[in-house]
Design an enzyme around this catalytic site. Structure first.
Site, mmCIF file in Angstrom:
data_model
loop_
_atom_site.group_PDB
_atom_site.id
_atom_site.type_symbol
_atom_site.label_atom_id
_atom_site.label_comp_id
_atom_site.label_asym_id
_atom_site.label_seq_id
_atom_site.Cartn_x
_atom_site.Cartn_y
_atom_site.Cartn_z
ATOM 1 N N SER A 58 3.113 -0.693 4.964
ATOM 2 C CA SER A 58 3.533 0.532 5.659
ATOM 3 C C SER A 58 3.364 1.742 4.745
ATOM 4 O O SER A 58 2.909 2.799 5.161
ATOM 5 C CB SER A 58 4.996 0.388 6.092
ATOM 6 O OG SER A 58 5.496 1.643 6.512
ATOM 7 N N TRP A 64 -0.209 2.578 4.590
ATOM 8 C CA TRP A 64 -0.640 3.235 5.838
ATOM 9 C C TRP A 64 -0.440 4.746 5.744
ATOM 10 O O TRP A 64 -1.239 5.528 6.232
ATOM 11 C CB TRP A 64 0.152 2.672 7.022
ATOM 12 C CG TRP A 64 -0.146 3.338 8.335
ATOM 13 C CD1 TRP A 64 -1.094 2.968 9.232
ATOM 14 C CD2 TRP A 64 0.498 4.503 8.892
ATOM 15 N NE1 TRP A 64 -1.095 3.827 10.316
ATOM 16 C CE2 TRP A 64 -0.130 4.774 10.145
ATOM 17 C CE3 TRP A 64 1.529 5.344 8.477
ATOM 18 C CZ2 TRP A 64 0.261 5.837 10.961
ATOM 19 C CZ3 TRP A 64 1.903 6.411 9.286
ATOM 20 C CH2 TRP A 64 1.268 6.638 10.514
ATOM 21 N N HIS A 65 0.653 5.126 5.083
ATOM 22 C CA HIS A 65 0.973 6.552 5.003
ATOM 23 C C HIS A 65 0.015 7.319 4.102
ATOM 24 O O HIS A 65 -0.179 8.513 4.289
ATOM 25 C CB HIS A 65 2.412 6.757 4.512
ATOM 26 C CG HIS A 65 3.436 6.551 5.578
ATOM 27 N ND1 HIS A 65 3.886 5.311 5.951
ATOM 28 C CD2 HIS A 65 4.083 7.437 6.377
ATOM 29 C CE1 HIS A 65 4.776 5.448 6.932
ATOM 30 N NE2 HIS A 65 4.914 6.720 7.212
ATOM 31 N N GLY A 66 -0.540 6.643 3.134
ATOM 32 C CA GLY A 66 -1.457 7.370 2.261
ATOM 33 C C GLY A 66 -2.129 6.473 1.247
ATOM 34 O O GLY A 66 -1.561 5.470 0.826
ATOM 35 N N PHE A 80 -2.052 11.763 7.897
ATOM 36 C CA PHE A 80 -2.166 10.310 8.002
ATOM 37 C C PHE A 80 -3.119 9.936 9.152
ATOM 38 O O PHE A 80 -3.332 8.768 9.376
ATOM 39 C CB PHE A 80 -0.789 9.680 8.229
ATOM 40 C CG PHE A 80 0.232 10.145 7.218
ATOM 41 C CD1 PHE A 80 1.504 10.495 7.624
ATOM 42 C CD2 PHE A 80 -0.097 10.261 5.873
ATOM 43 C CE1 PHE A 80 2.437 10.946 6.703
ATOM 44 C CE2 PHE A 80 0.843 10.718 4.942
ATOM 45 C CZ PHE A 80 2.109 11.057 5.367
#
Lengths: 303, 412
Positions: free
Chosen positions: B261, B264-266, B412
C-alpha cells in the site's frame, strides 16, 4: 417535489447574491481603510498619488529608492510604487491603471537580471492582486482577462474580488511611520560572502514578458512620459544574463536611458546590504543619492 | 474423473490467463511510476560490486489517475475470475466503468459489483433530491479542499521545505497540520467526486468516514481511504491468508499488505516506510490492545485513545510528506522531542489555517455524534441549512485558495 426544490433553489440564489453584495461591501470598506503595508501602498499608487516621478519595480524598487532624496534632486514629487514579489506583468498593469487618472512626467522602472527569463508558471496569475480595483477601473477589467477568460465571470462576485485579504487588512489599520511615499527602509546586514551569482546567463527569454516591457515603453511614449530603466545593485558579482543583454538592446533601439549599477566597486560592501539582492537603509540612501545625480544628467541628455 | 481433470485444467488455464491479464494491466503503471525507482534500486545494488548504471533514466509524465484505474481494472479481472460477476461484453459499459470522469483522476476505486448494475440499469430516474444531496457533498468537499487543505499547505510547505531550520515544536505543529491538510485535500476531493456521482444518480464509495475519530490505527484504516484499504483487503490480504492462519503469518500478511500500500502511494522508500509503520502499529495494537471495532470507548478513555492514534498516524505521515528518509528521520526525531520556538508566520496565514482546521474537526465530531449525518448541512430546519450553505460559499470565496492549488493525491 421538483417545484419545491426549484423554488428553494431560487430563494437560496437570491440570498447568496444579497450576502455576496453585503459582505463584498464590508470587505471593500475594510480593504480601502488600510493605513499600512503593501495593499495600502498599492492603493495610494493606483488611486491617490499624483507624483511627477513614479518608481515601478519589485522589492528591489520598494527597498532601494528613497523618494525624499530623489525629490530634492528633481524638484518634483516622487512616489515609490515598487512591490515585493511583483514583476513586469504587474508593473505594466498598474501603469495602465494609473494612466487613467494621472500622467507622471518620469517613470523609473527597476528591472532585474531575470525579468525576461522564461517561467514555467502562469505569468498572469499574480494579477489577481488587482481584483479589489476591478469595479472602479475600466483598464482593470481588460487586464483581468489576461489571467483567465473566466475571470470576468468570477468577478461578478463582490466577495471573490477581496479573496484572501480579510486578516491581513485587519492587521493594517495603523499608520506605518516608517513608510515614506511607498519606500520602506530595511535594517540588517547580509551574512553571506560576496560571490559570483548566475541569475540565468543561458536562460530562455519569454516573448510575453518582453511584450509587457514593450507595452510599458509604448505607453510612456504615447503619453509623453520620460522612461528610465535601472538595474540596482546586488551584493554579488552578477554575470550578464540574456535578460540584461535584451534590455540593453531594447533600450538602445527605443532610445531609452538604461542605468546599470551591477558589479560597481562602491557596492561591494556588506554593510550596505540586507541580503544579496536588497540594499538596507544605509545602502538605499547611498544608492538613491548616486542614482538621483545620474538621473538628472540622463534626463538632461535625453531631452 | 475426466470431467474433474478437465475442470482442473480449465481452472489452471484461467489462473494463467488471469496472471497474464494482470501483468498487462499493471505493466503501464510499473513503467510510468516505478521504472526509475526500480532502476535506481537496481543500480545501487550493482553499484556495490562496482558496476555503474546499466539502464537509462527516463522522465516519464505520469498519466493522471493511473494508480486508481489500474487497480479498478485489476479488481474487475479478479472478480470475473472468482465468478463474482459475469464478464462485461459491452465495450461502452466497460469503458464507462473504467473511465467514469468523477472518479478517474483520484478515485474512489470503484468495485465492479457496485458500479456495473448502476451503469447498466435501464430504470434510471431523474431524482431532484439526489442533485440536492450531491451538491451538498460537492460544497463541503470544496470547502475542505480549497478553504482548509490548500490554506494549511502554505504553512506545512514552509516548514517541511526546510526541516533543519525549524524547531521540534514547529515540526510537531506542522505534522499535525499536515494530517489535517491531507485529510481535507483528499477527503475534499472524494466528497466532490461522491457528490458529482450522486448528481448523476451513481452511488460511489464514500472514501472517508471521519478518520480522526478513530480509537486505534486499525480503526483508522477502516475510516481512511476506504476504497483502497478494502481493495487491498479483498485482493491481497485475504488471498495471502488474511487472519485465518497462524499469528506469525497473519502479522506477515498485514505487514506485506501495508508495505505494498505504501508503494502504491509513491515510488520512494519514504512511502514504503510509511506503509510499514502503519502495518507495524496495527501488529503491536493487536498484541497489546483491544482492537474490537464494534466497541467504542467513551469519555476520557476514548479521547486518550483518539489522541494516541492521531499521534501515531501523524508520525507515520511525516514519512509521507518528506522528500527523503533523512529528512523524515530528522523531522521525527525533532517531533518526538519538541523544543525550541514555534514558527508563527503572519497571523493572516495562521488564523485561516487554525480556523479551517477547527471547523473541520468540530464538524467531524458533530457528525460522529449524529450517526454520520451532517449536523448543519443536513439539518431538518431549512434556515439552518441555508445559513450553512451561505456561510460555506462566502468562506470559500473570501478565504479559500482560489488560484489553483494541487490535489495531493493526483500525484498517485
Amino acid at each position: 417535489m421538483l417545484k419545491k426544490i426549484t423554488y428553494k433553489f431560487i430563494v437560496l440564489l437570491l440570498l447568496l447574491v444579497i450576502s455576496d453584495y453585503i459582505i463584498g461591501k464590508v470587505l471593500k470598506e475594510l480593504y480601502f481603510s488600510q493605513k499600512s503595508d503593501e495593499y495600502y501602498t498599492a492603493t495610494v499608487a493606483l488611486e491617490k498619488q499624483t507624483a511627477d516621478v513614479l518608481i515601478l519595480g519589485s522589492s528591489r524598487a520598494h527597498y532601494h529608492y528613497d523618494p525624499a532624496i530623489i525629490t530634492d534632486s528633481v524638484n518634483g514629487t516622487v512616489y515609490n510604487a515598487g512591490r515585493s514579489g511583483y514583476f513586469l506583468v504587474y508593473h505594466s498593469a498598474i501603469l495602465d491603471i494609473i494612466l487613467e487618472r494621472h500622467i507622471p512626467r518620469v517613470v523609473i522602472l527597476d528591472v532585474t537580471p531575470y525579468d525576461l527569463n522564461y517561467k514555467k508558471s502562469d505569468i498572469y496569475d499574480r494579477l489577481s492582486v488587482l481584483l479589489p480595483y476591478y469595479s472602479d477601473h475600466p483598464s482593470c477589467k481588460r487586464i483581468m482577462r489576461k489571467c483567465s477568460f473566466l475571470e470576468p465571470i468570477k468577478c461578478l462576485s463582490n466577495v471573490y474580488r477581496f479573496n484572501g485579504i480579510v486578516f491581513k487588512a485587519l492587521g493594517n489599520q495603523k499608520i506605518d511611520e516608517n513608510c515614506n511615499n511607498g519606500f520602506e527602509p530595511v535594517k540588517g546586514i547580509v551574512s553571506q560572502p560576496f560571490d559570483d551569482l548566475d541569475l540565468g546567463i543561458s536562460s530562455e527569454l519569454d516573448d510575453k514578458l518582453e511584450s509587457e516591457l514593450m507595452h510599458i515603453i509604448t505607453q510612456c511614449k504615447s503619453n509623453n512620459i520620460r522612461l528610465v530603466l535601472v538595474t540596482s545593485p546586488f551584493y554579488a558579482n552578477v554575470q550578464k544574463t540574456n535578460t540584461l543583454k535584451r534590455i540593453d538592446k531594447i533600450a538602445a533601439e527605443n532610445r531609452i536611458p538604461y542605468l546599470n549599477y551591477l558589479n560597481k566597486e562602491e557596492y561591494k560592501d556588506s554593510t550596505l546590504f540586507f541580503d544579496i539582492d536588497h540594499l538596507n537603509a544605509e545602502g538605499a540612501k547611498l544608492f538613491t543619492s548616486n542614482f538621483s545625480h545620474d538621473l538628472i544628467q540622463v534626463l538632461a541628455q535625453h531631452k | 474423473m475426466s470431467l474433474v481433470n478437465c475442470q482442473n485444467r480449465c481452472a489452471k488455464y484461467d489462473k494463467i490467463l488471469l496472471g497474464m491479464l494482470l501483468l498487462c494491466n499493471f505493466l503501464p503503471l510499473t513503467i510510468f511510476k516505478y521504472y526509475n525507482f526500480i532502476n535506481d534500486t537496481f543500480s545501487s545494488l550493482v553499484g556495490i560490486i562496482g558496476i555503474s548504471q546499466i539502464f537509462p533514466k527516463y522522465d516519464f509524465l505520469l498519466p493522471i489517475g493511473i494508480s486508481f484505474y489500474s487497480f479498478q481494472a485489476a479488481g474487475y479481472l479478479i472478480d470475473v475470475y472468482r465468478k463474482e460477476i459475469i464478464a462485461e461484453r459491452n465495450i461502452l459499459n466497460y469503458s464507462l466503468f473504467i473511465g467514469l470522469f468523477v472518479q478517474i483522476a483520484a478515485g474512489p476505486i470503484g468495485r465492479s459489483k457496485d458500479l456495473f448494475p448502476q451503469i447498466k440499469s435501464s430504470s434510471y430516474k431523474f431524482r431532484p433530491y439526489d442533485i440536492v444531496l450531491g451538491l451538498r457533498f460537492v460544497l463541503w468537499g470544496y470547502f475542505m479542499k480549497v478553504a482548509v487543505g490548500d490554506v494549511i499547505d502554505v504553512y506545512t510547505s514552509a516548514v517541511f521545505g526546510n526541516i533543519p531550520f525549524h524547531s521540534g515544536i514547529t515540526i510537531l505543529v506542522a505534522s499535525i497540520m499536515f494530517c489535517i491538510q491531507l485529510y481535507c485535500d483528499f477527503a475534499g476531493y472524494s466528497y466532490i467526486a461522491y457528490g458529482c456521482g450522486k448528481c448523476l444518480g451513481i452511488n460511489l464509495i464514500n472514501n472517508f468516514n471521519r478518520p480522526f475519530m478513530s480509537q486505534s490505527v486499525t480503526e483508522f484504516w477502516h475510516r481512511w481511504h476506504i476504497s483502497l484499504s478494502t481493495w487491498f483487503r479483498d485482493y491481497l490480504y485475504i488471498p495471502l491468508g488474511g487472519s485465518r492462519c497462524s499469528s506469525l503469518r497473519k502479522n506477515a500478511n498485514l505487514l506485506i499488505t501495508f508495505l505494498v500500500s505504501g508503494l502504491w502511494h509513491g515510488a520512494s522508500y519514504t512511502f514504503i516506510v510509511w506503509g510499514g509503520l502503519n502495518g507495524l502499529f496495527q501488529i503491536i495494537e493487536k498484541k497489546i490492545g483491544d482492537t474490537n471495532l464494534k466497541k467504542r470507548h467513551s469519555g476520557l478513555t476514548g479521547m486518550v485513545r483518539c489522541l494516541i492514534t492521531f499521534i501515531l498516524i501523524a508520525i507515520a505521515f511525516v514519512f509521507f510528506k518528506c522528500q527523503n528518509i533523512y529528512d523524515a528521520l530528522l523531522a521525527v526525531s525533532k517531533f518526538l522531542l519538541p523544543a525550541g520556538k514555534l514558527f508563527i508566520p503572519m497571523f493572516s496565514i495562521i488564523i485561516p489555517c487554525v480556523l479551517g482546521a477547527i471547523i473541520v474537526i468540530l464538524s467531524d465530531i458533530l457528525q460522529e455524534k449524529n450517526n454520520g449525518n451532517f449536523m448543519f448541512l443536513s439539518n431538518k430546519n431549512v434556515f439552518v441549512r441555508f445559513a450553512t450553505y451561505i456561510f460555506l460559499v462566502m468562506y470559500i470565496l473570501s478565504l479559500g485558495v482560489l488560484g489553483g492549488g494541487n490535489f495531493l493525491y493526483f500525484q498517485f
